[in-house]
Design a protein around this motif. Sequence first.
Motif, mmCIF file in Angstrom:
data_model
loop_
_atom_site.group_PDB
_atom_site.id
_atom_site.type_symbol
_atom_site.label_atom_id
_atom_site.label_comp_id
_atom_site.label_asym_id
_atom_site.label_seq_id
_atom_site.Cartn_x
_atom_site.Cartn_y
_atom_site.Cartn_z
ATOM 1 N N GLN A 1 -0.941 112.212 127.833
ATOM 2 C CA GLN A 1 -1.024 111.846 126.339
ATOM 3 C C GLN A 1 -2.117 111.003 125.936
ATOM 4 O O GLN A 1 -2.896 110.931 125.147
ATOM 5 C CB GLN A 1 0.089 111.290 125.959
ATOM 6 N N ILE B 1 -4.844 110.483 128.043
ATOM 7 C CA ILE B 1 -6.250 111.186 128.425
ATOM 8 C C ILE B 1 -6.528 111.895 126.905
ATOM 9 O O ILE B 1 -7.808 112.046 126.457
ATOM 10 C CB ILE B 1 -6.111 111.916 129.275
ATOM 11 N N ALA B 2 -5.508 112.597 126.400
ATOM 12 C CA ALA B 2 -5.758 113.566 125.125
ATOM 13 C C ALA B 2 -6.221 112.564 124.095
ATOM 14 O O ALA B 2 -7.224 113.056 123.292
ATOM 15 C CB ALA B 2 -4.476 114.470 125.139
ATOM 16 N N PHE C 1 -9.925 111.415 124.423
ATOM 17 C CA PHE C 1 -10.792 112.330 124.187
ATOM 18 C C PHE C 1 -10.879 112.598 122.687
ATOM 19 O O PHE C 1 -11.786 112.893 122.067
ATOM 20 C CB PHE C 1 -10.537 113.486 125.148
ATOM 21 N N THR C 2 -9.596 112.707 122.015
ATOM 22 C CA THR C 2 -9.493 113.244 120.429
ATOM 23 C C THR C 2 -10.384 111.882 119.748
ATOM 24 O O THR C 2 -11.232 112.255 119.014
ATOM 25 C CB THR C 2 -7.984 112.993 120.143
ATOM 26 N N VAL D 1 -14.123 111.960 120.483
ATOM 27 C CA VAL D 1 -14.793 113.132 119.476
ATOM 28 C C VAL D 1 -14.709 112.689 118.036
ATOM 29 O O VAL D 1 -15.968 112.959 117.471
ATOM 30 C CB VAL D 1 -14.243 114.507 119.788
ATOM 31 N N PHE D 2 -13.778 112.139 117.485
ATOM 32 C CA PHE D 2 -13.804 111.639 116.361
ATOM 33 C C PHE D 2 -14.724 110.594 115.960
ATOM 34 O O PHE D 2 -15.108 110.408 114.704
ATOM 35 C CB PHE D 2 -12.154 111.306 115.584
ATOM 36 N N PHE E 1 -17.557 110.557 116.600
ATOM 37 C CA PHE E 1 -18.977 111.318 115.980
ATOM 38 C C PHE E 1 -19.120 111.145 114.485
ATOM 39 O O PHE E 1 -20.206 111.266 113.955
ATOM 40 C CB PHE E 1 -19.032 112.594 116.554
ATOM 41 N N TYR F 1 -18.722 109.863 122.284
ATOM 42 C CA TYR F 1 -18.911 111.384 122.007
ATOM 43 C C TYR F 1 -19.646 112.138 122.994
ATOM 44 O O TYR F 1 -19.152 113.199 123.371
ATOM 45 C CB TYR F 1 -19.404 111.419 120.585
ATOM 46 N N PHE G 1 -20.086 111.691 126.061
ATOM 47 C CA PHE G 1 -19.192 111.780 127.260
ATOM 48 C C PHE G 1 -18.141 112.668 127.093
ATOM 49 O O PHE G 1 -18.114 113.552 128.059
ATOM 50 C CB PHE G 1 -18.614 110.332 127.621
ATOM 51 N N ALA G 2 -17.353 112.735 125.879
ATOM 52 C CA ALA G 2 -16.396 113.774 125.775
ATOM 53 C C ALA G 2 -16.880 115.072 125.524
ATOM 54 O O ALA G 2 -16.461 116.256 126.125
ATOM 55 C CB ALA G 2 -15.668 113.498 124.536
ATOM 56 N N GLU G 3 -18.047 115.309 125.066
ATOM 57 C CA GLU G 3 -18.918 116.390 124.904
ATOM 58 C C GLU G 3 -19.237 117.283 126.232
ATOM 59 O O GLU G 3 -18.982 118.199 126.703
ATOM 60 C CB GLU G 3 -20.127 116.421 124.095
ATOM 61 N N PHE H 1 -16.163 118.098 128.057
ATOM 62 C CA PHE H 1 -15.973 119.313 127.430
ATOM 63 C C PHE H 1 -16.453 120.770 127.951
ATOM 64 O O PHE H 1 -16.094 121.737 128.420
ATOM 65 C CB PHE H 1 -15.943 119.469 125.836
ATOM 66 N N LEU I 1 -7.607 119.882 112.245
ATOM 67 C CA LEU I 1 -7.430 118.416 111.901
ATOM 68 C C LEU I 1 -6.073 117.828 112.107
ATOM 69 O O LEU I 1 -5.863 116.880 112.656
ATOM 70 C CB LEU I 1 -8.449 118.192 110.681
ATOM 71 N N ARG J 1 -4.629 117.501 115.322
ATOM 72 C CA ARG J 1 -4.864 116.525 116.078
ATOM 73 C C ARG J 1 -4.285 115.122 115.382
ATOM 74 O O ARG J 1 -4.017 114.162 116.324
ATOM 75 C CB ARG J 1 -6.479 116.539 116.013
#
Lengths: 216, 212
Positions: A10, A12-13, A16-17, A20-21, A23, A31, A33-35, A38, A194, A197
Amino acid sequence: MELQLPGFGQWIAAFFTLFVFSFLYKDNILYRFAESVFAGVSFGYYIGLAYINTLEPNLFSPLFGDFSSNWSLLIPFAFGVLLYLRYVPKLAWISQWSLAVYIGYYIGVNLLQRLHGEILPQTKGTMLPLNVEFGQLIGNLVVIVGVITVLIYFFFSSPHRGPLKPAARTGIYFLMISFGASFGYTVMGRISLLIGRLTFLVDEWARPLVATVFGG
Amino acid sequence: MKRQIPIMLAIIASVCPVIAFFFPDRWINEWFNQRLDAWMVIIASFALLLGIVSMIQVNIHKIRRRARGWGFSIIILVTFTLMAAFGLFGGQGERADGSLYPFTWMFQFVFSPLQATMFSLLAFYVASASYRAFRVRNVEATLLLIGALIIMVGRIPLGTLIHPLVPDIAEWVMKFPNTAAQRGIIIGAALGAASMSVRVMVGIERPYMGKS
């Protein structure tokens, strides 16, 4: 229900969420890094999937398990390997054989699917009765006129002049309504993702965390 | 020979499913349909790996040249190697004790959230895109706007609050004008695809050779 501290997954998720947000503020290293994660994980995932779901059960297991019954699998295996000859400049032309077989086969399948599975049923579905009650009659006429005018719009072999011009114009109007509907669905789909998430962040990560740390 | 062999192979391969369709014999169906279907899936998997090789080459090249953002290329390669190794050697699903195999764990807690969040991010950009698309200037843009609004409002409780007929109107738009347009698109695209298939089958188009 007793809330527990979120697990490692949880955390980690959730990170990462949030990465990304981030951005939404501006392009930043979190971002990016997450990209990158992915992209890497996606490639790895599809490799794993191709091996687990296709190569292992359909090629390696039958070949190594019962070679005498499955020797014919050496043919697709050989064609698969031939694809990599594109990295050997002198033999790169041989890799076209695999592509030719693959594209050729699906061209044949595609021809039948398009004719048998799309053109004929869709045309049949457009031949609607007109001796029905008024509401249905209007609907059926809309479908018949819509299909014909959209096809006229897509008919580029002759210029849209004379009677074809208003017909093609009507076809554009039908297309615009349909594109609007598709756009509406896309927006709704993205918004529901959205919401999903945000629900995850609040219900599965933040709420249990706050409740465990501060009590509640 | 460099030209003739691929063309012959493509023609033979393309005729096989057509033969299987017109001669639905058990033997023909098994060889020309089922077996070839299974073979093509195997070749497609190898083609997928080919794409991965290109990705690795591009990123290694970027790292060697120390190109802008080369650090992210390392992250791509590391996470790719990790996930691929989990997929190839680690198994998938749940273990007997209920814990997840690493491949499934990565899918559940890394791939899936990242994918959903990436797509959900588009919700914000779709909003600004719709502002630009829907600045009503002509009949087409107005129809696009009306179509989108009817569908969006008609599928949420707000639609019923505005007027009880709004969901019915959304349903009608989906059932008739939308069906008509989609059907026209499908028939048009299918006719184009079918004629393209015939061109490839007779060797006029040769996409497998890199050019027509």
